[in-house]
Design a protein around this motif. Structure first.
Motif, PDB file in Angstrom:
ATOM      1  N   PHE A  98       0.648  -1.383  -0.011  1.00  0.00           N
ATOM      2  CA  PHE A  98      -0.030  -0.072   0.040  1.00  0.00           C
ATOM      3  C   PHE A  98       0.911   1.196  -0.062  1.00  0.00           C
ATOM      4  N   ARG A  99       2.144   1.128  -0.424  1.00  0.00           N
ATOM      5  CA  ARG A  99       2.995   2.375  -0.489  1.00  0.00           C
ATOM      6  C   ARG A  99       3.122   2.541  -1.982  1.00  0.00           C
ATOM      7  N   GLU A 101       0.608   3.323  -5.701  1.00  0.00           N
ATOM      8  CA  GLU A 101      -0.245   2.675  -6.720  1.00  0.00           C
ATOM      9  C   GLU A 101       0.242   1.520  -7.038  1.00  0.00           C
ATOM     10  N   MET A 102      -0.161   0.242  -6.689  1.00  0.00           N
ATOM     11  CA  MET A 102       0.162  -1.132  -7.000  1.00  0.00           C
ATOM     12  C   MET A 102      -1.257  -1.880  -7.718  1.00  0.00           C
ATOM     13  N   VAL A 103      -0.884  -2.488  -8.726  1.00  0.00           N
ATOM     14  CA  VAL A 103      -1.963  -3.336  -9.005  1.00  0.00           C
ATOM     15  C   VAL A 103      -1.587  -4.801  -9.001  1.00  0.00           C
ATOM     16  N   THR A 104      -0.343  -5.056  -9.121  1.00  0.00           N
ATOM     17  CA  THR A 104       0.233  -6.495  -8.904  1.00  0.00           C
ATOM     18  C   THR A 104       1.101  -6.479  -8.075  1.00  0.00           C
ATOM     19  N   ALA A 105       1.502  -7.608  -7.537  1.00  0.00           N
ATOM     20  CA  ALA A 105       2.329  -8.249  -6.587  1.00  0.00           C
ATOM     21  C   ALA A 105       3.818  -8.021  -7.099  1.00  0.00           C
ATOM     22  N   TYR A 106       3.960  -7.783  -8.136  1.00  0.00           N
ATOM     23  CA  TYR A 106       5.456  -7.994  -8.942  1.00  0.00           C
ATOM     24  C   TYR A 106       5.965  -6.588  -9.215  1.00  0.00           C
ATOM     25  N   GLN A 107       4.958  -5.479  -9.061  1.00  0.00           N
ATOM     26  CA  GLN A 107       5.617  -4.121  -9.000  1.00  0.00           C
ATOM     27  C   GLN A 107       6.415  -3.937  -7.870  1.00  0.00           C
ATOM     28  N   GLN A 265      -4.008  -9.814  -5.236  1.00  0.00           N
ATOM     29  CA  GLN A 265      -5.041  -8.736  -6.027  1.00  0.00           C
ATOM     30  C   GLN A 265      -6.258  -8.362  -5.118  1.00  0.00           C
ATOM     31  N   ARG A 266      -6.764  -9.210  -4.201  1.00  0.00           N
ATOM     32  CA  ARG A 266      -7.944  -9.022  -3.336  1.00  0.00           C
ATOM     33  C   ARG A 266      -7.361  -8.115  -2.164  1.00  0.00           C
ATOM     34  N   LEU A 267      -6.112  -8.438  -1.727  1.00  0.00           N
ATOM     35  CA  LEU A 267      -5.713  -7.421  -0.770  1.00  0.00           C
ATOM     36  C   LEU A 267      -5.777  -5.973  -1.250  1.00  0.00           C
ATOM     37  N   LEU A 268      -5.150  -5.826  -2.356  1.00  0.00           N
ATOM     38  CA  LEU A 268      -4.876  -4.436  -2.974  1.00  0.00           C
ATOM     39  C   LEU A 268      -6.374  -3.887  -3.246  1.00  0.00           C
ATOM     40  N   SER A 269      -7.252  -4.447  -3.320  1.00  0.00           N
ATOM     41  CA  SER A 269      -8.503  -4.266  -3.474  1.00  0.00           C
ATOM     42  C   SER A 269      -9.473  -3.380  -2.453  1.00  0.00           C
ATOM     43  N   ALA A 270      -8.823  -3.586  -1.147  1.00  0.00           N
ATOM     44  CA  ALA A 270      -9.457  -2.970  -0.076  1.00  0.00           C
ATOM     45  C   ALA A 270      -9.238  -1.561  -0.478  1.00  0.00           C
TER      46      ALA A 270
END
Length: 495
Positions: A98-99, A101-107, A265-270
């Motif tokens: 959450f540091r 703007e990320m959409v995927t883990a690999y960023q 991806q679900r965690l990043l959707s929070a």
């Protein structure tokens, strides 16, 4: 007894209903953030249930009861490790994601190391997730072949499997294609409710059918050692022991929930990091209840078939629960339970399609076409969903000749998880590791896990632990002894 027209009607109503429900989310998916992260509008409780649904597939619903039927409750030792792994991800990985703007883990790998390692980790995810998911998708054929056998007369086993996998794949593809992550998460919530409710109905039905009810179940199962949970042996070839469960399960879940785009991806959707953390921790409570329920159903089936011996020879334990549903459950309830098992399959497949598509577009296509518009990228994302659906369909057919589907799927995923977790830990926990060193460590950890899987009898529950430790040690050591030519200012930002 077999299914009748009422059961078939229930199954068809479910399939059509959940597909239409998922399609209702397809009107506002105009940006990658909306399509892949639902615009960060999903509440924590829905994400929590979606996480559980994403890691639960048809193979879980049919294989876990089969394990208890065949053995005992020692699988729960792995679930204890799942709880520990969730805690690690909550406090180490989620704040990093959450540091920015990320959409995927690999960023995260690019931010810490560079483009090359991001490409390598994303590519490894695509290959291994597709292979493991093919096994999971095949599990639906086991259920449909048993449930709809009377309507598939005249077809050989391959043709039946082909039809079963095609039906579920096409229907799941329709709403995933149109609705993106919002459709995936909210249909997950509905489908988890259905398959847990269906399993609870199965539990009470078996309890009613066994003469003497719970007293008989407790006496027969207890005498057979079915309620045994802990195995304190140190044999690396034994799949479920306290040590492989707690240690191996913790590493497995840290990898699957911290580095696998399917869950990340679900965690990043929070809505924010705190809600993401609450969602992940609360999902551990649900998963413990769920697996306990599945194991208890398998134990009760063991008692039932001791009281009423089956005329059907079970060639694999994966078929025991669906066979009971079709032959022993009341009409209507049988249709509900088959729908519940299909719900688990569709939920997991939609999660896989969305995560594979997001990684393909964000980590590869968008970097090759940096000036493409958001609208164009969403269109290409939908094309990627179709492509991955076709590939998973083919891989599911190839998985027909495998062994126990649950353990085969976990084994394939665990081979890659060790290397992925090791390199993510290098990025998060160290400042001096270089991209070159991390890549060398990743290759070493992956090679070790391939060897363990193909050439030894060591249980898959140890793969992630051994692979990640090897990756971390080699990567850190290589970074110390090789000439440094990388700037580590990015690492300082992460700290």
């Amino acid at each position: 007894m077999g299914l009748n027209a009422l059961d078939l009607g229930v199954i068809v109503a479910y399939l059509v209903g959940v597909t239409l429900f998922g399609l209702s989310f397809g009107r506002k998916q105009q940006t990658l953030k909306n399509y892949f992260l639902a615009g960060n509008t999903i509440p924590w409780w829905a994400i929590s249930l979606s996480i559980v649904a994403a890691e639960t597939s048809t193979l879980t619903v049919i294989s876990v009861p089969g394990m208890a039927y065949d053995k005992n409750f020692t699988f729960l030792q792995l679930v204890l490790g799942y709880l520990i792994g969730r805690t690690v991800v909550t406090f180490i990985f989620i704040p990093q994601y959450f540091r920015g703007e990320m959409v995927t883990a690999y960023q995260l790998m690019e931010r810490r190391f560079g483009h090359t390692l991001r490409t390598l980790t994303a590519g490894m995810f695509l290959l291994t997730r597709a292979a493991a998911e093919g096994v999971r998708v095949f599990a639906v054929a086991i259920v449909v072949r048993i449930a709809l056998g009377a309507w598939l007369t005249g077809l050989d086993d391959f043709q039946r499997d082909f039809c079963a996998i095609a039906i579920v794949t096409v229907l799941t593809l329709i709403y995933t294609f149109e609705g993106g992550m919002a459709a995936v998460i909210w249909t997950d919530v509905v489908q988890l409710t259905i398959y847990v409710a269906g399993t609870v109905v199965g539990f009470f039905t078996i309890l009613h059918l066994v003469p003497g009810g719970w007293d008989t179940v407790h006496a027969v199962a207890g005498q057979a050692g079915k309620f045994r949970v802990f195995d304190l042996s140190w044999n690396l070839n034994t799949t479920y022991t306290l040590w492989s469960g707690v240690l191996g399960g913790a590493f497995l879940t840290t990898a699957s929930h911290g580095t696998d785009q399917l869950i990340v991806q679900r965690l990043l959707s929070a809505r924010n990091a705190r809600q993401s953390q609450i969602a992940l921790l609360s999902s551990g409570i649900v998963i413990l209840f769920q697996f306990s329920l599945f194991l208890l159903v398998g134990t009760m089936l063991f008692v039932f078939y001791r009281v009423f011996p089956s005329t059907v020879a079970f060639t694999r334990t994966d078929t025991i629960f669906p066979t009971f549903v079709v032959t022993r459950m009341p009409h209507g309830v049988s249709g509900l339970l088959i729908s519940a098992i299909l719900a688990a399959s569709m939920s997991n497949l939609s999660a896989a399609l969305n995560s594979l598509s997001s990684t393909t577009i964000v980590d590869f296509y968008a970097r090759l076409r940096p000036h493409s518009s958001e609208k164009h990228r969403v269109q290409v994302s939908r094309i990627a969903v179709v492509g991955w659906a076709a590939l998973l369909f083919g891989l599911a057919l190839l998985a027909r000749n495998g062994g126990k589907v649950l353990e085969m799927g976990l084994s394939i995923a665990s081979v890659a998880y060790g290397a992925l977790l090791g390199v993510f830990l290098l990025g998060v926990l160290t400042r001096t590791t270089t991209e070159r060193g991390a890549m060398i460590g990743m290759v070493g950890g992956f090679a070790l896990n391939l060897y363990l899987w193909l050439c030894t009898g060591i249980s898959f529950t140890w793969y992630v632990l051994m692979g990640s430790v090897t990756t971390f040690a080699i990567g850190y050591g290589a970074s110390r002894v090789m000439p440094r030519n990388e700037n580590i200012s990015q690492a300082e930002e992460l700290r």
